[in-house]
Write a protein that holds these residues in place. Structure first.
Motif, PDB file in Angstrom:
ATOM      1  N   VAL A  92       0.836  -1.197   0.000  1.00  0.00           N
ATOM      2  CA  VAL A  92       0.000   0.000   0.000  1.00  0.00           C
ATOM      3  C   VAL A  92       0.874   1.252   0.000  1.00  0.00           C
ATOM      4  O   VAL A  92       0.576   2.233  -0.687  1.00  0.00           O
ATOM      5  CB  VAL A  92      -0.944   0.002   1.221  1.00  0.00           C
ATOM      6  N   ASP A  93       1.959   1.218   0.755  1.00  0.00           N
ATOM      7  CA  ASP A  93       2.873   2.369   0.826  1.00  0.00           C
ATOM      8  C   ASP A  93       3.478   2.685  -0.538  1.00  0.00           C
ATOM      9  O   ASP A  93       3.606   3.851  -0.919  1.00  0.00           O
ATOM     10  CB  ASP A  93       3.985   2.109   1.842  1.00  0.00           C
ATOM     11  N   SER A  94       3.862   1.650  -1.284  1.00  0.00           N
ATOM     12  CA  SER A  94       4.455   1.846  -2.603  1.00  0.00           C
ATOM     13  C   SER A  94       3.457   2.481  -3.568  1.00  0.00           C
ATOM     14  O   SER A  94       3.797   3.399  -4.336  1.00  0.00           O
ATOM     15  CB  SER A  94       4.946   0.517  -3.176  1.00  0.00           C
ATOM     16  N   ILE A  95       2.219   2.003  -3.515  1.00  0.00           N
ATOM     17  CA  ILE A  95       1.186   2.548  -4.399  1.00  0.00           C
ATOM     18  C   ILE A  95       0.881   3.997  -4.040  1.00  0.00           C
ATOM     19  O   ILE A  95       0.759   4.858  -4.924  1.00  0.00           O
ATOM     20  CB  ILE A  95      -0.097   1.693  -4.321  1.00  0.00           C
ATOM     21  N   GLU A  96       0.801   4.280  -2.746  1.00  0.00           N
ATOM     22  CA  GLU A  96       0.497   5.644  -2.308  1.00  0.00           C
ATOM     23  C   GLU A  96       1.630   6.602  -2.686  1.00  0.00           C
ATOM     24  O   GLU A  96       1.374   7.739  -3.122  1.00  0.00           O
ATOM     25  CB  GLU A  96       0.270   5.665  -0.796  1.00  0.00           C
ATOM     26  N   ARG A  97       2.852   6.140  -2.532  1.00  0.00           N
ATOM     27  CA  ARG A  97       4.000   6.970  -2.897  1.00  0.00           C
ATOM     28  C   ARG A  97       3.990   7.267  -4.398  1.00  0.00           C
ATOM     29  O   ARG A  97       4.210   8.407  -4.822  1.00  0.00           O
ATOM     30  CB  ARG A  97       5.300   6.272  -2.509  1.00  0.00           C
ATOM     31  N   GLU A  98       3.694   6.258  -5.199  1.00  0.00           N
ATOM     32  CA  GLU A  98       3.643   6.438  -6.648  1.00  0.00           C
ATOM     33  C   GLU A  98       2.489   7.370  -7.029  1.00  0.00           C
ATOM     34  O   GLU A  98       2.639   8.237  -7.894  1.00  0.00           O
ATOM     35  CB  GLU A  98       3.474   5.078  -7.333  1.00  0.00           C
ATOM     36  N   ARG A  99       1.351   7.201  -6.362  1.00  0.00           N
ATOM     37  CA  ARG A  99       0.192   8.054  -6.641  1.00  0.00           C
ATOM     38  C   ARG A  99       0.510   9.530  -6.353  1.00  0.00           C
ATOM     39  O   ARG A  99       0.155  10.418  -7.128  1.00  0.00           O
ATOM     40  CB  ARG A  99      -1.016   7.603  -5.816  1.00  0.00           C
ATOM     41  N   ASN A 100       1.203   9.775  -5.251  1.00  0.00           N
ATOM     42  CA  ASN A 100       1.555  11.157  -4.894  1.00  0.00           C
ATOM     43  C   ASN A 100       2.501  11.777  -5.928  1.00  0.00           C
ATOM     44  O   ASN A 100       2.344  12.946  -6.301  1.00  0.00           O
ATOM     45  CB  ASN A 100       2.209  11.196  -3.509  1.00  0.00           C
ATOM     46  N   VAL A 101       3.480  11.001  -6.381  1.00  0.00           N
ATOM     47  CA  VAL A 101       4.414  11.496  -7.395  1.00  0.00           C
ATOM     48  C   VAL A 101       3.687  11.803  -8.696  1.00  0.00           C
ATOM     49  O   VAL A 101       3.881  12.862  -9.319  1.00  0.00           O
ATOM     50  CB  VAL A 101       5.545  10.463  -7.647  1.00  0.00           C
ATOM     51  N   LEU A 102       2.813  10.886  -9.112  1.00  0.00           N
ATOM     52  CA  LEU A 102       2.068  11.075 -10.364  1.00  0.00           C
ATOM     53  C   LEU A 102       1.124  12.267 -10.275  1.00  0.00           C
ATOM     54  O   LEU A 102       0.948  13.005 -11.254  1.00  0.00           O
ATOM     55  CB  LEU A 102       1.281   9.801 -10.696  1.00  0.00           C
ATOM     56  N   ALA A 103       0.533  12.473  -9.090  1.00  0.00           N
ATOM     57  CA  ALA A 103      -0.383  13.602  -8.904  1.00  0.00           C
ATOM     58  C   ALA A 103       0.359  14.928  -9.024  1.00  0.00           C
ATOM     59  O   ALA A 103      -0.126  15.878  -9.659  1.00  0.00           O
ATOM     60  CB  ALA A 103      -1.075  13.497  -7.551  1.00  0.00           C
ATOM     61  N   GLU A 104       1.557  14.992  -8.440  1.00  0.00           N
ATOM     62  CA  GLU A 104       2.361  16.216  -8.538  1.00  0.00           C
ATOM     63  C   GLU A 104       2.761  16.492  -9.986  1.00  0.00           C
ATOM     64  O   GLU A 104       2.746  17.634 -10.457  1.00  0.00           O
ATOM     65  CB  GLU A 104       3.618  16.086  -7.665  1.00  0.00           C
ATOM     66  N   GLN A 105       3.119  15.442 -10.704  1.00  0.00           N
ATOM     67  CA  GLN A 105       3.483  15.604 -12.110  1.00  0.00           C
ATOM     68  C   GLN A 105       2.296  16.092 -12.924  1.00  0.00           C
ATOM     69  O   GLN A 105       2.434  16.955 -13.809  1.00  0.00           O
ATOM     70  CB  GLN A 105       3.995  14.272 -12.672  1.00  0.00           C
TER      71      GLN A 105
END
Length: 308
Positions: free
Chosen positions: A208-221
């Motif tokens: 879950v942590d990996s997905i959330e981290r990726e989601r946050n990066v993609l959202a910022e982009q």
């Protein structure tokens, strides 16, 4: 002659870094005289191992051993690629893989098993090899994989000898189908794993942590594009699907045909073999991954040599 006690053996081992059996032999040879035993070990090159323990060992070999429904994977490191071609070193790595195949579930457990053909434990044999070969070595990691029904298939990349190379993969397949066909399927998927470097078996097994981290990066982009929030959400969802295809084995495109998802490859195999086939796990070791290698300054080494 002084009594050869466990305490005396331990004291000699602490002084020299040599293996327990080597220390016991040295004390027996020198009548229990500790200092003479130290000299005995030094003369035989066995006390040198401790002095090498601080040197970075990032080369070496990955060892693989399988037997139908069981597989083992180990990484043993040395300082230089040259040692990987040493027959004694290769024999040691193969021996450790076999020990894990026969029942040791971890490197920590394997260390205390008697190494085949010797009276030393695996850990003591490692110390002996350090002294005789002349490089620091370490047993970095190992894993044992089993299935209830089916097979554990393997693949070794950059092979130097049977079951030894730079990348090793185990793949677990649960099925009551024909072993030969399951092994063929497993070997192909193991080759895919070696090339594609998946991080998880399926989307569900990604943390879950990996997905959330990726989601946050993609959202910022996505926000940097200036698009409205409802569009950003769709952009993130689309890019997450791409992320899953990169890191989840079952979502990846099979490197052998470059068009079929691994999940479809497994489903097709079930239809062809005539019984359910499940891909239940994999392990991929790449030699030296994650080890920080020291950058050698050759000019500085030459200058230092000239000053001595």
């Amino acid at each position: 002659m002084a009594e050869i006690t466990a305490t005396l053996v331990k004291e000699l081992r602490d002084k020299t870094g040599a293996g327990m059996m080597d220390c016991k032999k040295a004390l027996l040879e020198t009548g229990g005289d500790l200092e003479k035993a130290v000299d005995f070990l030094r003369k035989n090159g066995l006390a040198a191992a401790a002095k090498k323990s601080g040197r970075v060992a990032s080369e070496g070999l990955i060892g693989v051993a399988t037997n139908d429904d069981i597989g083992a994977l180990v990484e043993v490191n040395a300082e230089t690629d040259f040692v990987a071609r040493n027959e004694d070193f290769q024999s040691f790595v193969s021996g450790v893989a076999d020990i894990m195949l026969l029942g040791a579930n971890s490197i920590e457990e394997a260390i205390n098993v008697t190494f085949p053909g010797t009276e030393r434990t695996v850990g003591e044999q490692l110390t002996h090899n350090i002294a005789t070969i002349g490089e620091n070595m370490s047993m970095r990691r190992g894993v044992r994989m089993t299935v209830e029904h089916g097979c554990v298939a393997s693949y070794v990349h950059n092979t130097l000898a049977e079951g030894l190379g730079k990348i090793g993969v185990l793949v677990a397949i649960e099925s009551t189908g024909d072993q030969k066909r399951l092994q063929q399927l497993g070997k192909q998927i193991a080759m895919h794993v070696a090339a594609a470097r998946p991080e998880a078996l399926s989307i569900e097994s990604i943390s879950v942590d990996s997905i959330e981290r990726e989601r946050n990066v993609l959202a910022e982009q996505a926000r940097a594009s200036g698009k409205p929030d409802n569009i950003i959400e769709k952009m993130v969802d689309g890019r997450l699907r791409k992320y899953y295809e990169e890191v989840a084995l079952m979502e990846q495109t099979f490197v052998i045909d470059n068009e079929t998802k691994i999940s479809e490859v497994v489903a097709n195999a079930s239809n062809e073999i005539g019984v359910p086939v499940s891909l239940t796990g994999f392990v991929r070791y790449e030699l030296g991954e994650g080890i920080e290698k020291a950058e050698a300054d050759f000019a500085a080494e030459v200058a230092a040599t000239l000053k001595t």
